[in-house]
Design an enzyme around this catalytic site. Structure first.
Site, PDB file in Angstrom:
ATOM      1  CB  SER A 188      39.588  48.063  38.525  1.00 40.95           C
ATOM      2  OG  SER A 188      40.574  47.326  38.670  1.00 40.95           O
ATOM      3  CG  HIS A 247      41.230  45.569  43.300  1.00 39.14           C
ATOM      4  ND1 HIS A 247      40.777  44.785  42.644  1.00 39.14           N
ATOM      5  CD2 HIS A 247      41.617  46.483  42.480  1.00 39.14           C
ATOM      6  CE1 HIS A 247      40.751  45.063  41.405  1.00 39.14           C
ATOM      7  NE2 HIS A 247      41.424  46.181  41.362  1.00 39.14           N
ATOM      8  CG  HIS A 287      45.068  42.515  39.379  1.00 39.82           C
ATOM      9  ND1 HIS A 287      44.513  42.987  40.333  1.00 39.82           N
ATOM     10  CD2 HIS A 287      44.156  42.565  38.309  1.00 39.82           C
ATOM     11  CE1 HIS A 287      43.210  43.523  40.171  1.00 39.82           C
ATOM     12  NE2 HIS A 287      43.123  43.114  38.726  1.00 39.82           N
ATOM     13  CE1 TYR A 314      48.319  45.309  39.366  1.00 42.07           C
ATOM     14  CE2 TYR A 314      47.098  44.385  37.374  1.00 42.07           C
ATOM     15  CZ  TYR A 314      47.195  45.087  38.527  1.00 42.07           C
ATOM     16  OH  TYR A 314      45.574  45.547  39.208  1.00 42.07           O
ATOM     17  CD  GLU A 315      47.659  42.655  43.339  1.00 46.51           C
ATOM     18  OE1 GLU A 315      47.483  42.706  44.446  1.00 46.51           O
ATOM     19  OE2 GLU A 315      46.581  42.180  42.659  1.00 46.51           O
ATOM     20  CB  ALA A 334      38.123  48.074  34.839  1.00 44.99           C
ATOM     21  CG  MET A 356      45.916  44.896  33.021  1.00 42.26           C
ATOM     22  SD  MET A 356      46.897  46.265  34.056  1.00 42.26           S
ATOM     23  CE  MET A 356      47.018  47.356  32.851  1.00 42.26           C
ATOM     24  CB  SER A 357      41.704  40.451  35.730  1.00 45.82           C
ATOM     25  OG  SER A 357      40.707  41.155  35.040  1.00 45.82           O
ATOM     26  CG  ASN A 369      40.659  53.156  29.147  1.00 45.79           C
ATOM     27  OD1 ASN A 369      40.521  52.142  29.942  1.00 45.79           O
ATOM     28  ND2 ASN A 369      41.878  52.464  28.523  1.00 45.79           N
ATOM     29  CG  HIS A 390      44.324  52.688  38.739  1.00 46.39           C
ATOM     30  ND1 HIS A 390      43.598  51.519  38.277  1.00 46.39           N
ATOM     31  CD2 HIS A 390      44.071  52.517  40.114  1.00 46.39           C
ATOM     32  CE1 HIS A 390      43.474  50.962  39.262  1.00 46.39           C
ATOM     33  NE2 HIS A 390      43.346  51.491  40.422  1.00 46.39           N
TER      34      HIS A 390
HETATM   35  N1  HPA Z   1      44.278  48.466  29.389  1.00 50.80           N
HETATM   36  C1  HPA Z   1      44.442  47.200  30.021  1.00 50.80           C
HETATM   37  N2  HPA Z   1      43.599  47.247  31.218  1.00 50.80           N
HETATM   38  C2  HPA Z   1      42.866  47.883  31.439  1.00 50.80           C
HETATM   39  C3  HPA Z   1      42.772  49.297  30.497  1.00 50.80           C
HETATM   40  C4  HPA Z   1      43.417  49.512  29.438  1.00 50.80           C
HETATM   41  O1  HPA Z   1      43.373  50.324  28.527  1.00 50.80           O
HETATM   42  N3  HPA Z   1      41.490  49.773  30.906  1.00 50.80           N
HETATM   43  C5  HPA Z   1      41.130  49.412  32.241  1.00 50.80           C
HETATM   44  N4  HPA Z   1      41.935  48.094  32.311  1.00 50.80           N
END
Ligand code: HPA
Length: 278
Positions: free
Chosen positions: A33, A64, A86, A88-89, A116, A217-218, A241, A253
């Site tokens: 991402s 994406h 992903h 989660y999709e 990310a 998440m990947s 973050n 996001h």
């Molecule tokens: N948590 C999960 N996935 C992420 C995060 C997060 O803080 N930042 C970017 N992808």
């Protein structure tokens, strides 16, 4: 039993790509991402949208693009995934990891995976790049291992070793080129969760106690599939973050995409320098 993706299906997808290209890519690069811009600097690029490929899941996430970009980076033949799939999709683990299977059947033996991630290590700041040295397969531990189902014996063994998910020599190379380019390279363990909700403060304190330095998440399913097929993997997380272990800040996001702008040039520099020496 769930429908699992067969070798024949994987080969159909791989052939559909091969028909459209004249080079043999040796390295597959998965862009996370906010890091998609890297694909735009591929030379002599052939673009193949995922939606034009048989059996292929289509990425639905904002940020994406959803296509393969095949060509050269630093004179090296690469296949870049501009947009990943992903869990989660709503796709199955087989669909999420189909791109890696396709790479394997195309003869690609190296994988550079980026993502990310939230920084769980207290010293990590947004904009940092982390070399992934190991991973926590939290999705797999709760029953979502991408290798569940009939084993593809032609590709790998039923019970693959995971003592070295991320290749030590490639990691050393990444450390070396980061240093040469004056890029601070963090290092640590990436924890893979399914998402799409971000973590609660209690989730994050748990992850920290469990040894996680970053969370996302990947990546983890893709790396398991890559290692099952004997690929050598380099992993890089862009810290977008700071994990919020006390609940005092909010994660969005948008900030993930925004941080990508600072992270992309650093990740690009590392990937280009590594490719040059592969
Ligand atoms: N948590 C999960 N996935 C992420 C995060 C997060 O803080 N930042 C970017 N992808």
């Amino acid at each position: 039993m769930q429908n699992f993706i067969s070798l024949a299906q994987i080969d159909t997808t791989a052939q559909a790509i091969k028909k459209q290209i004249s080079i043999q890519p040796l390295t597959g690069i998965i862009l996370g991402s906010g890091l998609n811009d890297l694909a735009d600097s591929v030379q002599q690029a052939v673009h193949i949208p995922y939606r034009d490929l048989p059996n292929f899941p289509v990425s639905t996430v904002h940020g994406h693009a959803g296509r393969f970009v095949i060509g050269e980076l630093e004179g090296k033949p690469v296949l870049v995934m501009q947009g990943r799939i992903h869990y989660y999709e709503g796709y199955t683990m087989g669909e999420v990891t189909l791109p890696v299977r396709v790479m394997q059947r195309m003869g690609i033996s190296n994988m550079i995976v980026t993502n990310a991630a939230g920084g769980v290590h207290p010293d990590f700041d947004p904009g940092d790049v982390m070399l992934i040295t190991d991973q926590l397969n939290l999705m797999g531990m709760s029953g979502l291992n991408p290798l569940m189902g009939p084993n593809l014996d032609e590709i790998g063994t039923r019970f693959p070793d995971m003592s070295q998910p991320y290749d030590r020599a490639y990691s050393d190379l990444a450390r070396k080129v980061a240093k040469e380019n004056n890029i601070t390279l963090r290092e640590g363990v990436y924890a893979g969760l399914s998402g799409p909700s971000f973590e609660s403060p209690a989730d994050l304190r748990f992850l920290r106690l469990a040894g996680a330095d970053a969370v996302g998440m990947s990546t983890v399913p893709e790396v398991i599939i890559a290692r099952h097929g004997g690929m050598r993997v380099l992993g890089l997380s862009g810290i977008s973050n700071k994990a919020n272990l006390d609940g005092s800040t909010v994660t969005t996001h948008e900030e993930v995409i925004e941080a990508g702008k600072v992270i992309t040039p650093k990740v690009e520099k590392i990937i280009r320098s590594v490719l040059r020496e592969l």
